[in-house]
Each structure stands twice: as C-alpha cells, then as structure tokens.
Design a protein around this motif. Structure first.
Motif, PDB file in Angstrom:
ATOM      1  N   ASP A  87    -108.431 -68.796  48.725  1.00 51.26           N
ATOM      2  CA  ASP A  87    -107.676 -69.331  50.198  1.00 51.26           C
ATOM      3  C   ASP A  87    -106.645 -69.894  49.865  1.00 51.26           C
ATOM      4  O   ASP A  87    -106.480 -70.952  49.220  1.00 51.26           O
ATOM      5  N   VAL A  88    -105.700 -69.658  50.743  1.00 50.02           N
ATOM      6  CA  VAL A  88    -104.168 -70.262  50.810  1.00 50.02           C
ATOM      7  C   VAL A  88    -104.522 -71.835  50.995  1.00 50.02           C
ATOM      8  O   VAL A  88    -103.558 -72.699  50.374  1.00 50.02           O
ATOM      9  N   ARG A  89    -105.421 -72.283  51.788  1.00 45.85           N
ATOM     10  CA  ARG A  89    -105.584 -73.671  52.012  1.00 45.85           C
ATOM     11  C   ARG A  89    -106.202 -74.384  51.030  1.00 45.85           C
ATOM     12  O   ARG A  89    -105.890 -75.570  50.636  1.00 45.85           O
ATOM     13  N   ASP A  90    -106.809 -73.763  49.835  1.00 47.14           N
ATOM     14  CA  ASP A  90    -107.274 -74.124  48.698  1.00 47.14           C
ATOM     15  C   ASP A  90    -106.136 -74.446  47.691  1.00 47.14           C
ATOM     16  O   ASP A  90    -106.050 -75.250  46.980  1.00 47.14           O
ATOM     17  N   VAL A  91    -105.258 -73.232  47.745  1.00 40.09           N
ATOM     18  CA  VAL A  91    -104.358 -73.428  46.815  1.00 40.09           C
ATOM     19  C   VAL A  91    -103.401 -74.632  47.185  1.00 40.09           C
ATOM     20  O   VAL A  91    -102.841 -75.383  46.348  1.00 40.09           O
ATOM     21  N   ALA A  92    -103.241 -74.697  48.543  1.00 35.66           N
ATOM     22  CA  ALA A  92    -102.459 -75.835  49.057  1.00 35.66           C
ATOM     23  C   ALA A  92    -102.893 -77.171  48.404  1.00 35.66           C
ATOM     24  O   ALA A  92    -102.131 -78.086  47.921  1.00 35.66           O
ATOM     25  N   ALA A  93    -104.015 -77.448  48.966  1.00 35.89           N
ATOM     26  CA  ALA A  93    -104.913 -78.909  48.301  1.00 35.89           C
ATOM     27  C   ALA A  93    -104.800 -78.965  46.917  1.00 35.89           C
ATOM     28  O   ALA A  93    -104.188 -80.031  46.628  1.00 35.89           O
ATOM     29  N   PHE A  94    -104.941 -77.931  46.216  1.00 39.03           N
ATOM     30  CA  PHE A  94    -104.881 -78.213  44.583  1.00 39.03           C
ATOM     31  C   PHE A  94    -103.504 -78.515  44.152  1.00 39.03           C
ATOM     32  O   PHE A  94    -103.251 -79.367  43.286  1.00 39.03           O
ATOM     33  N   ALA A  95    -102.587 -77.941  44.926  1.00 41.30           N
ATOM     34  CA  ALA A  95    -101.009 -78.090  44.495  1.00 41.30           C
ATOM     35  C   ALA A  95    -100.797 -79.532  44.729  1.00 41.30           C
ATOM     36  O   ALA A  95    -100.114 -80.238  44.044  1.00 41.30           O
ATOM     37  N   LEU A  96    -101.283 -80.131  45.763  1.00 38.86           N
ATOM     38  CA  LEU A  96    -100.872 -81.580  46.134  1.00 38.86           C
ATOM     39  C   LEU A  96    -101.794 -82.562  45.418  1.00 38.86           C
ATOM     40  O   LEU A  96    -101.264 -83.682  44.891  1.00 38.86           O
ATOM     41  N   ASP A  97    -103.056 -82.027  44.899  1.00 34.95           N
ATOM     42  CA  ASP A  97    -103.789 -82.623  44.062  1.00 34.95           C
ATOM     43  C   ASP A  97    -103.108 -83.173  42.616  1.00 34.95           C
ATOM     44  O   ASP A  97    -102.909 -84.230  42.299  1.00 34.95           O
ATOM     45  N   ARG A  98    -102.552 -81.994  42.354  1.00 36.61           N
ATOM     46  CA  ARG A  98    -101.785 -81.958  41.153  1.00 36.61           C
ATOM     47  C   ARG A  98    -100.510 -82.754  41.148  1.00 36.61           C
ATOM     48  O   ARG A  98    -100.063 -83.389  40.106  1.00 36.61           O
ATOM     49  N   ALA A  99     -99.898 -82.700  42.410  1.00 37.30           N
ATOM     50  CA  ALA A  99     -98.675 -83.349  42.408  1.00 37.30           C
ATOM     51  C   ALA A  99     -98.736 -84.831  42.533  1.00 37.30           C
ATOM     52  O   ALA A  99     -97.744 -85.536  41.916  1.00 37.30           O
ATOM     53  N   ALA A 100     -99.806 -85.094  42.941  1.00 40.82           N
ATOM     54  CA  ALA A 100    -100.126 -86.683  43.039  1.00 40.82           C
ATOM     55  C   ALA A 100    -100.667 -87.300  41.857  1.00 40.82           C
ATOM     56  O   ALA A 100    -100.857 -88.518  41.379  1.00 40.82           O
ATOM     57  N   ALA A 101    -101.180 -86.398  40.771  1.00 43.33           N
ATOM     58  CA  ALA A 101    -101.558 -86.826  39.490  1.00 43.33           C
ATOM     59  C   ALA A 101    -100.857 -87.324  38.469  1.00 43.33           C
ATOM     60  O   ALA A 101     -99.755 -87.213  38.812  1.00 43.33           O
ATOM     61  N   THR A 102    -101.458 -87.653  37.439  1.00 48.24           N
ATOM     62  CA  THR A 102    -100.533 -88.432  36.541  1.00 48.24           C
ATOM     63  C   THR A 102    -100.515 -87.423  35.210  1.00 48.24           C
ATOM     64  O   THR A 102     -99.478 -87.576  34.379  1.00 48.24           O
ATOM     65  N   ASP A 103    -101.387 -86.601  35.222  1.00 49.13           N
ATOM     66  CA  ASP A 103    -101.246 -85.308  33.809  1.00 49.13           C
ATOM     67  C   ASP A 103    -100.663 -84.031  34.661  1.00 49.13           C
ATOM     68  O   ASP A 103    -100.317 -84.122  35.748  1.00 49.13           O
ATOM     69  N   ALA A 104    -100.210 -83.382  33.676  1.00 49.02           N
ATOM     70  CA  ALA A 104     -99.562 -82.330  33.835  1.00 49.02           C
ATOM     71  C   ALA A 104    -100.488 -80.890  33.158  1.00 49.02           C
ATOM     72  O   ALA A 104    -101.607 -81.138  32.672  1.00 49.02           O
ATOM     73  N   GLY A 105     -99.412 -79.939  33.150  1.00 46.65           N
ATOM     74  CA  GLY A 105    -100.384 -78.723  32.487  1.00 46.65           C
ATOM     75  C   GLY A 105    -100.231 -77.423  33.620  1.00 46.65           C
ATOM     76  O   GLY A 105     -99.582 -77.328  34.512  1.00 46.65           O
ATOM     77  N   ALA A 106    -100.933 -76.336  32.863  1.00 49.38           N
ATOM     78  CA  ALA A 106    -100.889 -75.052  33.513  1.00 49.38           C
ATOM     79  C   ALA A 106    -102.344 -74.711  34.082  1.00 49.38           C
ATOM     80  O   ALA A 106    -103.363 -75.087  33.202  1.00 49.38           O
ATOM     81  N   TYR A 107    -102.560 -74.153  35.231  1.00 49.77           N
ATOM     82  CA  TYR A 107    -104.031 -73.877  35.637  1.00 49.77           C
ATOM     83  C   TYR A 107    -104.003 -72.511  36.420  1.00 49.77           C
ATOM     84  O   TYR A 107    -102.971 -72.183  37.004  1.00 49.77           O
ATOM     85  N   ASN A 108    -104.978 -71.709  36.074  1.00 56.34           N
ATOM     86  CA  ASN A 108    -105.295 -70.552  36.547  1.00 56.34           C
ATOM     87  C   ASN A 108    -105.884 -70.761  38.116  1.00 56.34           C
ATOM     88  O   ASN A 108    -106.922 -71.638  37.851  1.00 56.34           O
ATOM     89  N   VAL A 109    -105.519 -70.357  39.238  1.00 58.23           N
ATOM     90  CA  VAL A 109    -105.884 -71.097  40.577  1.00 58.23           C
ATOM     91  C   VAL A 109    -106.765 -69.646  41.220  1.00 58.23           C
ATOM     92  O   VAL A 109    -106.071 -68.996  41.958  1.00 58.23           O
ATOM     93  N   VAL A 110    -107.893 -69.372  40.885  1.00 59.11           N
ATOM     94  CA  VAL A 110    -108.623 -68.432  41.234  1.00 59.11           C
ATOM     95  C   VAL A 110    -109.919 -68.817  41.734  1.00 59.11           C
ATOM     96  O   VAL A 110    -110.557 -69.760  41.088  1.00 59.11           O
ATOM     97  N   THR A 111    -110.701 -67.980  42.459  1.00 63.50           N
ATOM     98  CA  THR A 111    -112.305 -68.411  42.774  1.00 63.50           C
ATOM     99  C   THR A 111    -112.921 -68.164  41.326  1.00 63.50           C
ATOM    100  O   THR A 111    -112.680 -67.274  40.455  1.00 63.50           O
ATOM    101  N   PRO A 112    -114.145 -68.933  41.300  1.00 62.98           N
ATOM    102  CA  PRO A 112    -114.875 -68.962  39.840  1.00 62.98           C
ATOM    103  C   PRO A 112    -115.249 -67.689  39.571  1.00 62.98           C
ATOM    104  O   PRO A 112    -115.643 -66.774  40.630  1.00 62.98           O
ATOM    105  N   LEU A 113    -115.427 -67.196  38.421  1.00 62.75           N
ATOM    106  CA  LEU A 113    -115.848 -65.865  38.180  1.00 62.75           C
ATOM    107  C   LEU A 113    -117.398 -65.669  38.457  1.00 62.75           C
ATOM    108  O   LEU A 113    -118.252 -66.870  38.216  1.00 62.75           O
ATOM    109  N   GLY A 114    -117.593 -64.695  39.039  1.00 61.55           N
ATOM    110  CA  GLY A 114    -118.947 -64.211  39.326  1.00 61.55           C
ATOM    111  C   GLY A 114    -119.432 -64.604  40.681  1.00 61.55           C
ATOM    112  O   GLY A 114    -120.763 -64.183  41.053  1.00 61.55           O
ATOM    113  N   ARG A 115    -118.502 -65.376  41.667  1.00 56.49           N
ATOM    114  CA  ARG A 115    -119.266 -65.891  42.517  1.00 56.49           C
ATOM    115  C   ARG A 115    -119.043 -64.747  43.953  1.00 56.49           C
ATOM    116  O   ARG A 115    -119.829 -64.828  44.805  1.00 56.49           O
ATOM    117  N   GLU A 116    -117.949 -64.146  43.928  1.00 57.10           N
ATOM    118  CA  GLU A 116    -117.409 -63.199  45.080  1.00 57.10           C
ATOM    119  C   GLU A 116    -117.669 -61.662  44.561  1.00 57.10           C
ATOM    120  O   GLU A 116    -117.133 -61.290  43.431  1.00 57.10           O
TER     121      GLU A 116
END
Length: 330
Positions: free
Chosen positions: A195-224
């Motif tokens: 969901d676009v809103r979940d991507v947005a929330a995670f982007a802002l969480d990462r913007a406010a965090a102190t660590d960095a890195g790369a993340y795959n942003v998809v729904t967990p495997l096997g759920r849908e």
C-alpha cells in the motif's frame, strides 16, 4: 523534523507529504506544479529538477533533516546525481525510492537485499533500461551522501488511493462491470503489492532514524494471494461477477501479455519472491491487501481522477478479447 519531498503532488509523493504533516513535521515539496495538487500545510517550491539553477534555488530554501525523493521514477542517474549534489550541503539524509527492478535477477529469481544489482554509473544518461536507471540512481545517492546518510527503498508494485498506473483501478472497474471474469493462473499464487501509505510511513520512519541501508519494501512473502485479491475486488464492488480461473499455459497460448493485459499476473519465478524481512525488522507494517482494495474503491467512487500518465493505457485486457478467450475455452 524538517523534510523535503522531491515530488509531493501525487500518489507516493503526496502520501509522504500527508503522513509527514500528520506527524507534525515541517514539509517542503519540490515540483513543476504541472500535475497533481499541493498538499495543504506543505510549503511548495516550484522548479524543474533537470535545471541546475532550479536546484540551486531549492537548496537555498533549506536546510532539512532529510530528503525523500519520490519523483525520479524514469529519470537517468545523472539527474538524481545533480539533485543529490545540490542538496547534500543542506540535508542530513537522503531517502531514495528505487525499485526491485534495480536487481539484475528480477523478475526471474528470488531476491534479498544481498542480490546483485544492475551495473550503471552514477552519472549515466540511460534511456530505456529502467533497471539500470534505478541502479545507477542508487549509486548516485550512495556516492554523494555516503552509506551512513543514505537510505534506499526498493518497492515492487505499489497500490492504493491515487494510483496512476491503473493496475488496481482496472481490476476494480472490471469487477464492477460483472459477468464472467478471466482470472489468471492459480488463485493460490502469492503476490506482494504494498500500500502506498505504508511505503510513505516507512520512508519517513527511515528518514527519522539514525541508521541507513537498503530495504525491499513489499508485503511479506506468503501472506497475500491472487485469489484473495480478486475476491476482495468482487466484494467491494458488489459481487457482480464470477471468476473463471485459467491456467498460465492456456493464457500464454492465447498470447495474453503478462503484467499488463491482466495486471499483476506474471509467471516468472521471482516476480513475487522478494524477501522483505529486513524492512519488517526495521518497522515496515503492511496493511491487508483487502483494506487497500476497499480504500481504493472508495477513492474511485468519490470521483477523483488520478494524474494522467501514459502507463495507464497499457493495463487491462480489451473486453472483446477477454470474451473471445473465454468463449474459446468453452
């Protein structure tokens, strides 16, 4: 927090701006102002990111704690590099929204963040190769902000209210039309839209965090699953249609185009095999796909049109072609 959103007028950029304002952040958006609309409460700065003078003027509106870049979807790496260089002195962190297409193995093999990326220089002027574009753009951010100040997000398919590509809107419109509906492949096929809103929330969480890195942003495997997704489309539109599940090989024999004629349908082994465990551990929360379907139908029913985009015309099988295939199956 002070955040600059590259974009901010439609779909993901708009969702980021709205979520940042909800959190009480000070929000600046940068766009040409030719599509979408400004989010109330955000400070809009007009300009073209391909122009050095506009980027310099934008930098003068800073500083910001973080940049969230949502507007470089089909731009060459050199454009991302120019923006990163202009903003590095006035921004603490750079969150760049990339894509799973940046992986060399997508969509043919399962992926983690350790999977190999396409090779492209940060200053490349790549035209048609979307995966290399995004990989080179990632490199532009890494090289400018350094690994400790850069966050790379790699979503797959993003759905939700405001979607301009037209995947979910097409399925909803088709379900609302009713009748016998050509349903692709196996209803148990796992899918991973986010969901676009979940991507947005995670982007802002990462913007406010102190660590960095790369993340795959998809729904967990096997759920849908594809079956659950289409069932949700039927439910919210009033159960006007019935699903006729047709095996992959039959659809391929009829020449049905994967990914576009029947959106989200793809037979390759890695299309829906992306590991997002790192993002989940870092706080990614994905709402049920049925909730995304319901909210998108409500948005469509409200009469608000998405931003015009050429990709929208690519999606959906023509009614007469669907009918002909169903008739041929007996």
């Amino acid at each position: 927090m002070r955040v600059l959103i590259m974009g901010g007028g439609w779909f993901l950029g708009r969702a980021v701006a709205e979520e940042a304002l909800r959190r009480g952040w000070k929000v600046t958006t940068f766009s040409r102002g030719r599509s979408g609309r400004d989010v109330a409460g955000a400070k809009p700065v007009r300009g073209d990111r391909t122009r050095g003078s506009d980027l310099r003027r934008l930098a003068g509106a800073g500083p910001w704690d973080a940049v969230v870049d949502t507007s470089a979807a089909e731009m060459p790496p050199r454009v991302v590099l120019a923006a990163a260089r202009a903003l590095e002195p006035v921004a603490g962190r750079y969150v760049y929204v990339s894509t799973v297409n940046a992986y060399r193995g997508w969509p043919n093999e399962p992926l983690t963040e350790a999977s190999e990326l396409h090779d492209a220089p940060a200053d490349a002027d790549i035209g048609e190769d979307y995966g290399r574009q995004k990989a080179g753009s990632e490199r532009a951010v890494w090289e400018t902000f350094g690994r400790d100040r850069s966050v790379i997000l790699r979503p797959g398919v993003i759905l939700g209210p405001g979607e301009y590509v037209g995947r979910l809107p097409w399925w909803l419109t088709r379900a609302a039309r009713g009748g016998e509906i050509l349903a692709p492949g196996d209803p148990a096929q796992v899918i991973q839209p986010v969901d676009v809103r979940d991507v947005a929330a995670f982007a802002l969480d990462r913007a406010a965090a102190t660590d960095a890195g790369a993340y795959n942003v998809v729904t967990p495997l096997g759920r849908e699953t594809m079956g659950g997704f289409l069932a949700a489309c039927l439910e919210v539109t009033g159960h006007r249609g019935t699903l006729r599940w047709v095996p992959d090989d039959v659809l391929l024999r009829h020449g049905v185009r994967q990914w576009t004629e029947l959106p989200l349908w793809r037979t390759t082994a890695g299309a829906w095999a992306v590991d997002s465990a790192l993002a989940q551990a870092a706080g990614l929360r994905c709402r049920p796909l049925a909730a995304t379907v319901e909210d998108t139908w409500r948005w469509l029913a409200g009469g608000e049109d998405p931003v015009e985009h050429p990709r929208r015309a690519e999606h959906g099988i023509a009614p007469e072609r669907e009918a002909a295939i169903l008739a041929a199956l007996g």
